[in-house]
Design a protein around this motif. Sequence first.
Motif, mmCIF file in Angstrom:
data_model
loop_
_atom_site.group_PDB
_atom_site.id
_atom_site.type_symbol
_atom_site.label_atom_id
_atom_site.label_comp_id
_atom_site.label_asym_id
_atom_site.label_seq_id
_atom_site.Cartn_x
_atom_site.Cartn_y
_atom_site.Cartn_z
ATOM 1 N N LEU A 82 0.822 -1.210 0.000
ATOM 2 C CA LEU A 82 0.000 0.000 0.000
ATOM 3 C C LEU A 82 0.856 1.259 0.000
ATOM 4 O O LEU A 82 0.460 2.295 -0.536
ATOM 5 N N LEU A 83 2.037 1.171 0.585
ATOM 6 C CA LEU A 83 2.922 2.326 0.630
ATOM 7 C C LEU A 83 3.372 2.737 -0.767
ATOM 8 O O LEU A 83 3.482 3.925 -1.068
ATOM 9 N N ILE A 84 3.631 1.766 -1.615
ATOM 10 C CA ILE A 84 4.135 2.126 -2.947
ATOM 11 C C ILE A 84 3.035 2.625 -3.877
ATOM 12 O O ILE A 84 3.321 3.065 -4.978
ATOM 13 N N ASP A 85 1.798 2.612 -3.396
ATOM 14 C CA ASP A 85 0.686 3.190 -4.155
ATOM 15 C C ASP A 85 0.356 4.610 -3.691
ATOM 16 O O ASP A 85 -0.513 5.253 -4.261
ATOM 17 N N ASN A 86 1.050 5.106 -2.669
ATOM 18 C CA ASN A 86 0.733 6.405 -2.088
ATOM 19 C C ASN A 86 1.129 7.538 -3.020
ATOM 20 O O ASN A 86 2.065 7.405 -3.814
ATOM 21 N N GLU A 87 0.450 8.663 -2.907
ATOM 22 C CA GLU A 87 0.750 9.828 -3.742
ATOM 23 C C GLU A 87 2.059 10.513 -3.356
ATOM 24 O O GLU A 87 2.680 11.184 -4.171
ATOM 25 N N ASP A 88 2.490 10.340 -2.115
ATOM 26 C CA ASP A 88 3.702 10.979 -1.619
ATOM 27 C C ASP A 88 4.934 10.185 -2.059
ATOM 28 O O ASP A 88 5.042 8.986 -1.818
ATOM 29 N N ILE A 89 5.875 10.870 -2.665
ATOM 30 C CA ILE A 89 7.080 10.225 -3.187
ATOM 31 C C ILE A 89 7.876 9.542 -2.081
ATOM 32 O O ILE A 89 8.339 8.408 -2.245
ATOM 33 N N LEU A 90 8.036 10.212 -0.951
ATOM 34 C CA LEU A 90 8.831 9.637 0.134
ATOM 35 C C LEU A 90 8.151 8.440 0.776
ATOM 36 O O LEU A 90 8.822 7.502 1.214
ATOM 37 N N VAL A 91 6.834 8.437 0.795
ATOM 38 C CA VAL A 91 6.108 7.264 1.302
ATOM 39 C C VAL A 91 6.324 6.092 0.356
ATOM 40 O O VAL A 91 6.580 4.968 0.795
ATOM 41 N N ARG A 92 6.246 6.351 -0.958
ATOM 42 C CA ARG A 92 6.481 5.282 -1.937
ATOM 43 C C ARG A 92 7.893 4.724 -1.807
ATOM 44 O O ARG A 92 8.103 3.513 -1.829
ATOM 45 N N ARG A 93 8.870 5.605 -1.652
ATOM 46 C CA ARG A 93 10.259 5.150 -1.546
ATOM 47 C C ARG A 93 10.485 4.379 -0.233
ATOM 48 O O ARG A 93 11.212 3.386 -0.219
ATOM 49 N N THR A 94 9.844 4.801 0.833
ATOM 50 C CA THR A 94 9.944 4.084 2.113
ATOM 51 C C THR A 94 9.369 2.680 1.972
ATOM 52 O O THR A 94 9.966 1.705 2.431
ATOM 53 N N GLY A 95 8.216 2.568 1.327
ATOM 54 C CA GLY A 95 7.604 1.258 1.109
ATOM 55 C C GLY A 95 8.465 0.373 0.230
ATOM 56 O O GLY A 95 8.638 -0.821 0.503
ATOM 57 N N LEU A 96 9.021 0.963 -0.807
ATOM 58 C CA LEU A 96 9.894 0.209 -1.702
ATOM 59 C C LEU A 96 11.118 -0.308 -0.956
ATOM 60 O O LEU A 96 11.476 -1.483 -1.057
ATOM 61 N N SER A 97 11.736 0.546 -0.161
ATOM 62 C CA SER A 97 12.917 0.136 0.607
ATOM 63 C C SER A 97 12.592 -0.999 1.568
ATOM 64 O O SER A 97 13.375 -1.938 1.717
ATOM 65 N N ALA A 98 11.433 -0.909 2.210
ATOM 66 C CA ALA A 98 11.037 -1.958 3.155
ATOM 67 C C ALA A 98 10.807 -3.284 2.427
ATOM 68 O O ALA A 98 11.240 -4.338 2.892
ATOM 69 N N LEU A 99 10.148 -3.222 1.290
ATOM 70 C CA LEU A 99 9.884 -4.452 0.528
ATOM 71 C C LEU A 99 11.170 -5.029 -0.045
ATOM 72 O O LEU A 99 11.375 -6.250 -0.038
ATOM 73 N N LEU A 100 12.043 -4.177 -0.525
ATOM 74 C CA LEU A 100 13.307 -4.655 -1.075
ATOM 75 C C LEU A 100 14.169 -5.267 0.019
ATOM 76 O O LEU A 100 14.878 -6.249 -0.220
ATOM 77 N N GLY A 101 14.108 -4.710 1.217
ATOM 78 C CA GLY A 101 14.867 -5.240 2.334
ATOM 79 C C GLY A 101 14.426 -6.633 2.749
ATOM 80 O O GLY A 101 15.214 -7.419 3.274
ATOM 81 N N ARG A 102 13.175 -6.946 2.487
ATOM 82 C CA ARG A 102 12.660 -8.277 2.842
ATOM 83 C C ARG A 102 12.969 -9.303 1.768
ATOM 84 O O ARG A 102 12.959 -10.499 2.031
ATOM 85 N N GLY A 103 13.202 -8.844 0.544
ATOM 86 C CA GLY A 103 13.515 -9.768 -0.541
ATOM 87 C C GLY A 103 12.310 -10.585 -0.966
ATOM 88 O O GLY A 103 11.167 -10.286 -0.620
ATOM 89 N N GLY A 104 12.551 -11.620 -1.734
ATOM 90 C CA GLY A 104 11.488 -12.520 -2.176
ATOM 91 C C GLY A 104 10.616 -11.929 -3.271
ATOM 92 O O GLY A 104 10.978 -10.955 -3.934
ATOM 93 N N ASP A 105 9.447 -12.562 -3.460
ATOM 94 C CA ASP A 105 8.527 -12.127 -4.514
ATOM 95 C C ASP A 105 8.032 -10.703 -4.301
ATOM 96 O O ASP A 105 7.812 -9.969 -5.262
#
Length: 142
Positions: A82-105
């Motif tokens: 849901l974070l990477i769907d947010n309108e705020d750029i920094l929220v999207r980047r935070t979500g992306l970083s968290a998901l990338l940190g977990r790895g996997g699909d």
Amino acid sequence: MRRIRWGTLTLAGILMISLGCAGTTPTTPAQRRMALLQVDPATAEAQTQLLAGLSDEDPLVRRTAARRLAMTPTTSVESLTLLIDNEDILVRRTGLSALLGRGGDGALVASARALADSNVMVRVAAVEYLAAARPFSDRVLD
């Protein structure tokens, strides 16, 4: 003696105004942000409150909610998506970083979506992850 009482009353009044009264709903962005900072993000109730904070009108409240969700290991991949769907750029980047940190699909899906993001910061984060991780599978090669 009157002066001490007056000073004590004034100090008590200032504290009540600055801290707010117990049981009141936070109305200012600073109060809403503080409410998000004070919850235990590992609880289901707090997760609901943090997810609601993602749609707040104030960007600092949204970013605070995003950081708290991203820092919590019990946050689901669906919630982080849901974070990477947010309108705020920094929220999207935070979500992306968290998901990338977990790895996997979740990381691959997030990377694919981030590569099509309208903001260059988000796209660069995805490219850097893919370059470092060097994922090799039919799904990535397609």
